[in-house]
Design a protein around this motif. Structure first.
Motif, short mmCIF file in Angstrom:
data_model
loop_
_atom_site.label_atom_id
_atom_site.label_comp_id
_atom_site.label_asym_id
_atom_site.label_seq_id
_atom_site.Cartn_x
_atom_site.Cartn_y
_atom_site.Cartn_z
N GLY A 34 0.79 -1.22 0.00
CA GLY A 34 0.00 0.00 0.00
C GLY A 34 0.82 1.27 0.00
O GLY A 34 0.29 2.35 -0.23
N ALA A 35 2.14 1.16 0.24
CA ALA A 35 2.95 2.37 0.33
C ALA A 35 3.03 3.10 -0.99
O ALA A 35 3.26 4.30 -1.03
N ALA A 36 2.84 2.38 -2.10
CA ALA A 36 2.95 3.01 -3.42
C ALA A 36 1.62 3.56 -3.91
O ALA A 36 1.51 3.99 -5.04
N ASP A 37 0.58 3.54 -3.06
CA ASP A 37 -0.75 3.91 -3.52
C ASP A 37 -1.17 5.31 -3.12
O ASP A 37 -2.29 5.72 -3.39
N HIS A 38 -0.33 6.04 -2.43
CA HIS A 38 -0.70 7.37 -1.97
C HIS A 38 0.05 8.42 -2.78
O HIS A 38 1.25 8.60 -2.64
N GLY A 39 -0.67 9.14 -3.63
CA GLY A 39 -0.05 10.14 -4.47
C GLY A 39 0.50 9.55 -5.74
O GLY A 39 0.48 8.34 -5.97
N GLU A 40 0.99 10.41 -6.59
CA GLU A 40 1.53 9.97 -7.88
C GLU A 40 2.88 9.28 -7.74
O GLU A 40 3.72 9.67 -6.93
N THR A 41 3.09 8.27 -8.57
CA THR A 41 4.40 7.64 -8.71
C THR A 41 4.79 7.73 -10.17
O THR A 41 3.98 7.42 -11.06
N LEU A 42 6.01 8.14 -10.43
CA LEU A 42 6.51 8.34 -11.79
C LEU A 42 7.62 7.33 -12.09
O LEU A 42 8.39 6.96 -11.21
N PHE A 43 7.70 6.93 -13.38
CA PHE A 43 8.72 5.99 -13.81
C PHE A 43 9.37 6.50 -15.10
O PHE A 43 8.67 6.86 -16.05
N ILE A 44 10.69 6.51 -15.12
CA ILE A 44 11.42 6.88 -16.33
C ILE A 44 12.62 5.94 -16.47
O ILE A 44 13.02 5.28 -15.51
N GLY A 88 18.19 1.10 -5.64
CA GLY A 88 17.40 -0.11 -5.54
C GLY A 88 18.10 -1.29 -6.17
O GLY A 88 19.18 -1.17 -6.75
N ARG A 89 17.48 -2.45 -6.03
CA ARG A 89 17.99 -3.67 -6.63
C ARG A 89 17.18 -4.03 -7.86
O ARG A 89 16.00 -3.68 -7.97
N ASP A 90 17.82 -4.70 -8.77
CA ASP A 90 17.17 -5.13 -10.01
C ASP A 90 17.07 -6.66 -9.97
O ASP A 90 18.09 -7.34 -10.06
N PRO A 91 15.84 -7.19 -9.82
CA PRO A 91 14.54 -6.52 -9.81
C PRO A 91 14.08 -6.09 -8.42
O PRO A 91 14.63 -6.54 -7.42
N THR A 92 13.06 -5.23 -8.39
CA THR A 92 12.41 -4.79 -7.17
C THR A 92 10.92 -5.09 -7.28
O THR A 92 10.29 -4.76 -8.29
N LEU A 93 10.37 -5.71 -6.25
CA LEU A 93 8.94 -6.04 -6.24
C LEU A 93 8.20 -5.06 -5.33
O LEU A 93 8.62 -4.80 -4.20
N THR A 94 7.10 -4.50 -5.82
CA THR A 94 6.28 -3.60 -5.03
C THR A 94 4.82 -3.81 -5.44
O THR A 94 4.51 -4.72 -6.21
N ARG A 95 3.94 -2.99 -4.93
CA ARG A 95 2.50 -3.09 -5.26
C ARG A 95 1.95 -1.71 -5.58
O ARG A 95 2.31 -0.72 -4.93
N PHE A 96 1.06 -1.69 -6.54
CA PHE A 96 0.33 -0.48 -6.88
C PHE A 96 -1.14 -0.83 -6.94
O PHE A 96 -1.53 -1.71 -7.71
N ALA A 97 -1.94 -0.17 -6.09
CA ALA A 97 -3.36 -0.50 -5.96
C ALA A 97 -3.53 -1.99 -5.68
O ALA A 97 -4.48 -2.63 -6.15
N GLY A 98 -2.62 -2.55 -4.89
CA GLY A 98 -2.69 -3.95 -4.52
C GLY A 98 -2.16 -4.92 -5.54
O GLY A 98 -2.12 -6.13 -5.29
N VAL A 99 -1.73 -4.45 -6.69
CA VAL A 99 -1.27 -5.32 -7.77
C VAL A 99 0.24 -5.54 -7.63
O VAL A 99 1.01 -4.57 -7.67
#
Length: 275
Positions: free
Chosen positions: A19-29, A120-131
């Motif tokens: 859930g930490a990635a679900d508050h506010g915008e997250t950007l990827f480049i 970070g490490r490659d790969p990194t696992l996280t969740r966005f909206a529970g996914v």
């Protein structure tokens, strides 16, 4: 800055709190390939850091921020400006995580200390909206390119890295320039399929880390792929490289995804797409 909406490491990857990635915008480049020889791309990135990126909670840079990073002690003027730009972003409250790419895997603790970024490490696992979402640079997915995979394992050996960093800056710059020339020559002799992500490798990583969404760069083939994985819908999002006159950002907010084009100040706006 104008922004317009368009829409090997062993062991488990780090997991961000649910859930930490679900508050506010997250950007990827990814794949900016910044170098003193590309001042316009550097200027575009600095504008992005000073503007659009500050609206986000978190910025992920998924590798190849630099075209050839030869060590944290490189004090070239453009790199000093980039350090300052990243420090300004993190000081303003936007977290920034860097994943190593094939061109900048020598980024280290000193760079992170100077900028406030997290390596970070490659790969990194996280969740966005529970996914469950797996973040990678993408070169590990190009398993058909056997020559590159052998080279990757060799240059990332801790002893090889230490020996390289022991050399003078001038010697490291010369070696990096030689590698760029060799890499360019090698690419002309390889098919597009060899340098693209292997479908089997994509499936393997999704299975290994129990993810249903994979985000990566490296291939310079931006696209949104859908697939069926273990009986459920999955997706693979490929990030775009940056150029002198434009860049692209993947945006997540409130469970939705879209791409935005970053343009230099004064440029015309582009169209919008969402997913």
């Amino acid at each position: 800055m104008i922004w317009t909406r368009r829409g090997d490491t062993a062991g488990p990857p780090p997991r961000h709190p649910a859930g930490a990635a679900d508050h506010g915008e997250t950007l990827f480049i990814s794949d900016l390939h910044l170098t003193p020889g590309r001042p316009e791309t550097i200027r575009l990135f600095l504008e992005f850091l000073d503007g659009r990126a500050r609206r986000a909670r978190h910025l992920y840079i998924l590798g190849d921020l630099f075209d050839a990073w030869i060590g944290d002690d490189d004090d070239s003027a453009p790199y000093q400006a980039i350090r300052a730009g990243l420090r300004g972003l993190t000081s303003a409250g936007t977290a920034c995580t860097l994943l190593p790419g094939n061109r900048d895997f020598l980024l280290g603790r000193a760079f992170c200390r100077d900028t406030g970024c997290t390596l970070g490490r490659d790969p990194t696992l996280t969740r966005f909206a529970g996914v469950p979402t797996l973040l990678m640079h993408g070169d590990l997915l190009c398993t058909a390119d056997l020559d590159y995979q052998r080279f990757r394992r060799r240059v990332r050996n801790p002893l090889v890295k230490a020996m390289f960093l022991w050399k003078s800056l001038a010697a490291r710059r010369a070696l990096a320039e030689g590698y760029r020339r060799q890499s360019g020559t090698a690419k002309t002799d390889k098919s597009a399929a060899i340098m693209d992500a292997d479908p089997g490798a994509v499936t393997d990583y999704l299975t290994r880390f129990r993810a249903v969404h994979l985000i990566h760069g490296h291939t310079h083939r931006p696209a949104d792929h859908t697939l069926t994985h273990q009986g459920q819908a999955a997706r693979r999002t490929v990030l775009a490289e940056w150029h002198d006159d434009r860049g692209e950002v993947l945006v997540h907010r409130d469970g939705t995804w879209h791409r935005e084009t970053m343009l230099p100040s004064g440029a015309e706006q582009h169209s919008t797409s969402r997913s």
